[in-house]
Design a protein around this motif. Structure first.
Motif, PDB file in Angstrom:
ATOM      1  N   ALA A   1       2.072  -1.209   1.256  1.00  0.00           N
ATOM      2  CA  ALA A   1       2.878  -0.612   2.321  1.00  0.00           C
ATOM      3  C   ALA A   1       2.632  -1.425   3.586  1.00  0.00           C
ATOM      4  O   ALA A   1       1.488  -1.619   3.984  1.00  0.00           O
ATOM      5  N   VAL A   2       3.712  -1.932   4.170  1.00  0.00           N
ATOM      6  CA  VAL A   2       3.609  -2.721   5.391  1.00  0.00           C
ATOM      7  C   VAL A   2       4.748  -2.347   6.321  1.00  0.00           C
ATOM      8  O   VAL A   2       5.788  -1.852   5.880  1.00  0.00           O
ATOM      9  N   THR A   3       4.546  -2.575   7.595  1.00  0.00           N
ATOM     10  CA  THR A   3       5.598  -2.371   8.574  1.00  0.00           C
ATOM     11  C   THR A   3       6.155  -3.739   8.960  1.00  0.00           C
ATOM     12  O   THR A   3       5.407  -4.607   9.410  1.00  0.00           O
ATOM     13  N   ILE A   4       7.425  -3.913   8.743  1.00  0.00           N
ATOM     14  CA  ILE A   4       8.119  -5.152   9.082  1.00  0.00           C
ATOM     15  C   ILE A   4       9.031  -4.851  10.267  1.00  0.00           C
ATOM     16  O   ILE A   4       9.846  -3.918  10.200  1.00  0.00           O
ATOM     17  N   LYS A   5       8.880  -5.616  11.339  1.00  0.00           N
ATOM     18  CA  LYS A   5       9.694  -5.407  12.534  1.00  0.00           C
ATOM     19  C   LYS A   5      11.178  -5.447  12.157  1.00  0.00           C
ATOM     20  O   LYS A   5      11.649  -6.391  11.532  1.00  0.00           O
ATOM     21  N   GLY A   6      11.870  -4.392  12.506  1.00  0.00           N
ATOM     22  CA  GLY A   6      13.293  -4.284  12.216  1.00  0.00           C
ATOM     23  C   GLY A   6      13.593  -3.509  10.939  1.00  0.00           C
ATOM     24  O   GLY A   6      14.655  -2.935  10.817  1.00  0.00           O
ATOM     25  N   LEU A   7      12.659  -3.501   9.994  1.00  0.00           N
ATOM     26  CA  LEU A   7      12.854  -2.747   8.752  1.00  0.00           C
ATOM     27  C   LEU A   7      12.041  -1.472   8.730  1.00  0.00           C
ATOM     28  O   LEU A   7      12.409  -0.516   8.064  1.00  0.00           O
ATOM     29  N   GLY A   8      10.925  -1.457   9.447  1.00  0.00           N
ATOM     30  CA  GLY A   8      10.039  -0.302   9.429  1.00  0.00           C
ATOM     31  C   GLY A   8       9.059  -0.391   8.269  1.00  0.00           C
ATOM     32  O   GLY A   8       8.731  -1.467   7.789  1.00  0.00           O
ATOM     33  N   LEU A   9       8.618   0.770   7.794  1.00  0.00           N
ATOM     34  CA  LEU A   9       7.648   0.820   6.701  1.00  0.00           C
ATOM     35  C   LEU A   9       8.355   0.529   5.383  1.00  0.00           C
ATOM     36  O   LEU A   9       9.309   1.216   5.009  1.00  0.00           O
ATOM     37  N   VAL A  10       7.912  -0.499   4.705  1.00  0.00           N
ATOM     38  CA  VAL A  10       8.458  -0.878   3.401  1.00  0.00           C
ATOM     39  C   VAL A  10       7.294  -1.158   2.453  1.00  0.00           C
ATOM     40  O   VAL A  10       6.150  -1.311   2.881  1.00  0.00           O
ATOM     41  N   HIS A  11       7.598  -1.229   1.189  1.00  0.00           N
ATOM     42  CA  HIS A  11       6.596  -1.574   0.185  1.00  0.00           C
ATOM     43  C   HIS A  11       6.949  -2.945  -0.381  1.00  0.00           C
ATOM     44  O   HIS A  11       8.111  -3.197  -0.728  1.00  0.00           O
ATOM     45  N   ILE A  12       5.953  -3.801  -0.451  1.00  0.00           N
ATOM     46  CA  ILE A  12       6.139  -5.154  -0.946  1.00  0.00           C
ATOM     47  C   ILE A  12       5.406  -5.281  -2.270  1.00  0.00           C
ATOM     48  O   ILE A  12       4.203  -5.052  -2.352  1.00  0.00           O
ATOM     49  N   ARG A  13       6.142  -5.624  -3.306  1.00  0.00           N
ATOM     50  CA  ARG A  13       5.528  -5.785  -4.613  1.00  0.00           C
ATOM     51  C   ARG A  13       5.205  -7.261  -4.843  1.00  0.00           C
ATOM     52  O   ARG A  13       5.825  -8.140  -4.270  1.00  0.00           O
ATOM     53  N   GLN A  14       4.224  -7.497  -5.662  1.00  0.00           N
ATOM     54  CA  GLN A  14       3.876  -8.852  -6.042  1.00  0.00           C
ATOM     55  C   GLN A  14       4.891  -9.362  -7.061  1.00  0.00           C
ATOM     56  O   GLN A  14       5.296  -8.627  -7.953  1.00  0.00           O
ATOM     57  N   LEU A  15       5.293 -10.594  -6.907  1.00  0.00           N
ATOM     58  CA  LEU A  15       6.161 -11.191  -7.913  1.00  0.00           C
ATOM     59  C   LEU A  15       5.353 -11.492  -9.163  1.00  0.00           C
ATOM     60  O   LEU A  15       4.184 -11.881  -9.075  1.00  0.00           O
TER      61      LEU A  15
END
Length: 106
Positions: free
Chosen positions: A20-34
């Motif tokens: 779970a990370v906060t990306i400026k402009g997107l807000g809180l999102v989840h980033i999965r590993q490829l």
């Protein structure tokens, strides 16, 4: 380490939850590993020259829900087109969030 221990470790890595990370402009999102298989697909996208949006398709593979299920379909033209219009910094931030040393939630 024997083969069964190695296979168990591989299963554990494959089952890791997204960050779970906060990306400026997107807000809180989840980033999965490829996965290695997804990297192969991404390299094929870029190498075959058929997809002019290989980078956007690759980025679509990264955003997930909290369980690791992809939110965007890299084969959906609308999803890819929306990703392609985002500023480059968004992809840089998403890629940085995949780094295991990056603090979660930032």
């Amino acid at each position: 380490m024997n083969v069964s221990e190695l296979l168990a470790a591989m299963d554990a890595l494959a089952a890791e939850k997204p960050r779970a990370v906060t990306i400026k402009g997107l807000g809180l999102v989840h980033i999965r590993q490829l996965t290695i298989g997804e990297i192969d697909a991404q390299l094929t996208d870029a190498a075959d020259g058929k997809s002019k949006q290989a980078t956007a398709r690759g980025a679509c593979r990264l955003l997930a829900d909290e369980n690791g299920n992809r939110l965007l379909d890299p084969d959906d033209e609308e999803h890819v087109a929306k990703m392609a219009r985002l500023p480059w910094r968004v992809l840089r931030n998403i890629n940085a969030a995949m780094d295991e040393d990056a603090p979660a939630g930032n």
